[in-house]
Every structure is written in C-alpha cells, then in structure tokens.
Design an enzyme around this catalytic site. Structure first.
Site, PDB file in Angstrom:
ATOM      1  N   ASP A   8       0.869  -1.177   0.000  1.00 13.08           N
ATOM      2  CA  ASP A   8       0.000   0.000   0.000  1.00 13.08           C
ATOM      3  C   ASP A   8       0.902   1.221   0.000  1.00 13.08           C
ATOM      4  OD1 ASP A   8      -1.990  -1.830   0.250  1.00 13.08           O
ATOM      5  OD2 ASP A   8      -2.821  -1.076   2.125  1.00 13.08           O
ATOM      6  N   ASP A 129     -15.562  -4.399  -1.448  1.00 13.84           N
ATOM      7  CA  ASP A 129     -15.206  -4.241  -0.041  1.00 13.84           C
ATOM      8  C   ASP A 129     -16.494  -4.160   0.761  1.00 13.84           C
ATOM      9  OD1 ASP A 129     -12.642  -3.998  -1.062  1.00 13.84           O
ATOM     10  OD2 ASP A 129     -12.746  -1.814  -1.141  1.00 13.84           O
TER      11      ASP A 129
END
Length: 241
Positions: A8, A129
């Site tokens: 990330d 998600d």
C-alpha cells in the site's frame, strides 16, 4: 493457490491502514520498490498494490513507482486505488500491469464497469469491499446500501476477469479472513475470487487452500508480513504446496 503479497503506497512510502482508516496508519521504512524487490527475491510472482494517494484524489499519483516496479521485476501486478475513468485504466495498462482494480467507481456506476470490461478485456478486476454484508465505497467511508451478493448478481455477466473480496471488519486486524462470506461470493461469481483482509498467520493460507473451492484463485497478505507475523521464507514455501 496464488499468493499476493501487498504493497500500500502513501506519500511514496509503504504503509498499512487498520480497517481503511487513514488516521490509523503505520509507515514502514522500506520503499515500495525495495519491498517489491524483496517479494521477487523470495519467488513470489504476483503482487497486489494499492495507491492510497490515488484512492484519496482519484488520480494516478504513484504511476512512476508502478512503472519502476513493472520495469524492474517480472511480476504480475494488480493495482487499485481511486481508478475512476478510462484514462487512468489506460495509463496503468500501458505500464504493463496484469489487472486494474475498479472499486467505488464500479459500484456507483455499473455502466462504467461494463464499458471498462468491454474496452479492456481480461484486464479488469472488480474490488468488492464489504462491511456486514453491505458494500462500502469512497475509501470505505460510505455505505452503498447495496448487499454484496445482490450487486454481484447484477454485474456478473459484465466480464470482469477477477474479483477481490475484502471484509472491512477484518482488514488490518489480523483476525483471519471471512472465509464463510468469501465462499458465498466465490459460489456466486462468474470470475475467480481473491481472498482479502485479515490474514494473520500461515494457518490462514492453509485454511484458504483447504476450502477446496475451484473459484478461489488466491489470497492477499499484507500487514502480517510487515509486522513480522508471517515470515517471507515461510510464506514462500506455501507457493509450492
């Protein structure tokens, strides 16, 4: 089963968030390129990258880092984070990534997902998600009021080539993935599914394999690597299992 170590990127650094909260982040010393090199050296072939700056701005902020990783290492990369238009998808596909992940933009506008799948065949991954069964959007700040499985049934024929399912309640918490919900998603999905969120130990990798679900393609491992709960040597052994 494919193993996707994660990177990330925020402010050119490797970071990890807890439940997607930008206020609750850990920064790591290793640069994204150094981390990719480490993964490559351990024999990993797949890589999951999220541009968190992109998620916040809707722009391809860290395109240069992605280009460098693609150019230096022969890795199959899936990239996500704020990809909201064809121009961004094109920029990423031009760098040579394997898959471009569409999340919020695809949930808010199903037609965008459909057209993207038609225009960039075999390049689009759908990132779903979910929190308590409902899809979240906009960096997980908004609940879309759409049930995951209902949405999936609506877009199942659009031609996404991969689906990444994340249980937000598990993400960054190292409490094991939500295997039960992921299995339901895999049983519904027309394309292969990647497990994401909550991997805490090698046992989770083994458990994913034991699900014996032909439509589960792989698993993403993030925070547990950075925090040292899973050693890369140990994880690499699972590549050949």
């Amino acid at each position: 089963m494919k193993i996707f170590p994660a990177i990330d990127i925020k402010d050119k650094k490797c970071v990890r968030l807890v439940k997607g909260d930008f206020e609750n982040k850990t920064e790591y010393e290793m640069s994204p390129v150094e981390q990719a090199s480490k993964y490559k050296d351990h024999g990993f072939k797949n890589l999951h990258i999220v541009d968190l700056d992109g998620a916040l701005t809707g722009k391809t902020v860290n395109l240069d880092i992605i280009e460098e990783i693609v150019a230096k290492f022969d890795l199959k990369i899936e990239i996500g984070g704020g990809i909201r238009n064809f121009e961004s998808i094109q920029k990423y596909t031009d760098t040579g990534v394997e898959k471009v992940i569409l999340g919020s933009a695809a949930i808010k506008d199903k037609n965008f997902l459909k057209k993207a799948c038609e225009k960039f065949q075999n390049k689009i991954a759908l990132g779903l998600d979910a929190k308590d069964g409902y899809l979240s959007v906009s960096g997980w700040k908004e609940n879309s009021n759409q049930l995951t499985l209902d949405y999936l049934k609506e877009v199942n024929q659009y031609g996404a080539s991969r689906l990444i399912y994340t249980d937000i309640n598990r993400d960054g918490m190292k409490q094991s993935p939500n295997f039960e919900e992921t299995t339901k998603v895999a049983d519904t999905s027309n394309c292969p599914v990647i497990i994401s969120g909550g991997v805490s130990s090698i046992d989770d990798i083994k458990k994913a394999r034991e699900l014996n679900n032909n439509n589960i393609e792989g698993i993403i491992v993030g925070k547990a690597i950075y925090d040292g709960d899973i050693k890369l040597d140990e994880l690499a052994k699972e590549l050949d299992a």
